[in-house]
Design an enzyme around this catalytic site. Structure first.
Site, short mmCIF file in Angstrom:
data_model
loop_
_atom_site.label_atom_id
_atom_site.label_comp_id
_atom_site.label_asym_id
_atom_site.label_seq_id
_atom_site.Cartn_x
_atom_site.Cartn_y
_atom_site.Cartn_z
N HIS A 19 0.82 -1.47 -0.03
CA HIS A 19 -0.12 -0.06 0.10
C HIS A 19 0.96 1.15 -0.12
CE1 HIS A 19 -3.66 -2.12 2.27
NE2 HIS A 19 -4.12 -1.90 1.00
N CYS A 28 -1.91 3.00 8.84
CA CYS A 28 -3.06 2.08 8.68
C CYS A 28 -4.12 2.10 9.56
CB CYS A 28 -2.59 0.52 8.48
SG CYS A 28 -1.15 0.50 7.50
#
Ligand code: ARG
Length: 266
Positions: A165, A260
């Site tokens: 990511h 996150c």
């Protein structure tokens, strides 16, 4: 200073029971009590820094829902829900969608069949959005998001599976217009784009990158980051930032950390 508004999700069901990134190992599961303490400390840190923290109710059997950066993309009062790449996480989608719809956000859907994992794969800078693809988000999503929101898009590509990511290898601090990133996670063209786009760039080395140094977040001029990353910390302090460090060991076992676990609501 504008008040930060952040979205988190309690780690009630957090666990590592499947493997969808190279960090996850079902034989190395998180300690639940420690994970809860680390999450509480992160939330308290945000509150101490003057941020507001909203919570979304965790859903049973969705052990990764704690990573709210994957809920979707928020821009003002518009919300584009994620379409998770792996079936294991698709069960989170309705809960996030409901949370935003209930609070008056305009929910805009990507066309079916595209995968996109939200704020984890995008950075907003001066009204322009940086969208990354390579692992979890499809390349076409960048154009689709640009079209739906009427904003300019800069597309970059991730090439290293450990950094799947964008928020695992690049952090952007609006305050000070600075980027902290790990060059080894991007292809050549993307590295050039990043250097051209951002006036102040700090490069993390592989050791600190693997301690997820880039998975950090700023609240004003304070940066909340993983512990044991002295080089990046020193470089940021030299630029005038204050640093708070935390131990997020249990979340690293899932391939996630501070950023996150946090979604910005702006
Ligand atoms: N175990 C989660 C997954 O693989 C970790 C998500 C990390 N989130 C992030 N924003 N990088 O999907």
């Amino acid at each position: 200073m504008k008040k930060e508004n952040l979205l988190m999700c309690r780690p009630t069901y957090f666990d590592v029971v499947y493997e969808i990134n190279p960090w996850m190992d079902v034989d190395n599961r998180p300690d639940k009590q420690l994970a809860l303490e680390q999450w509480e400390r992160l939330r308290q840190t945000y509150l101490d820094l003057g941020a507001e923290v909203e919570l979304v109710e965790p859903v049973p059997d969705q052990p990764d829902m704690v990573f709210t950066a994957n809920a979707g993309l928020v821009l003002g009062k518009k919300f584009i829900p994620s379409r998770f790449k792996f079936d294991e996480r698709k069960g989170e989608e309705p809960a996030f969608r409901r949370w935003f719809a209930d609070r008056g956000y305009e929910v805009l859907d990507l066309p079916e069949g595209m995968s996109f994992e939200g704020e984890a794969d995008r950075i907003l800078r001066h009204g322009k959005i940086l969208v990354a693809n390579g692992f979890r988000s499809d390349p076409v999503v960048a154009y689709e998001v640009g079209r739906m929101l009427g904003v300019d898009i800069l597309r970059i590509r991730l090439v290293n599976p450990k950094f799947y990511h964008l928020d695992t290898c690049l952090a952007y601090f609006e305050e000070g217009d600075t980027v902290l990133y790990y060059p080894g996670a991007f292809d050549e063209e993307s590295r050039e784009k990043i250097k051209k786009e951002f006036p102040r760039v700090i490069e993390a080395d592989i050791d600190e990158a693997e301690r997820y140094v880039c998975n950090c977040i700023n609240v004003g001029t304070t940066i909340v980051m993983n512990k044991n990353c002295p080089k990046a910390q020193a470089a940021l302090e030299k630029m005038g930032y204050q640093i708070v460090t935390l131990d997020m060991s249990e979340y690293l076992k899932s391939g996630g950390s501070i950023k996150c676990l946090t979604l910005r609501l702006d």
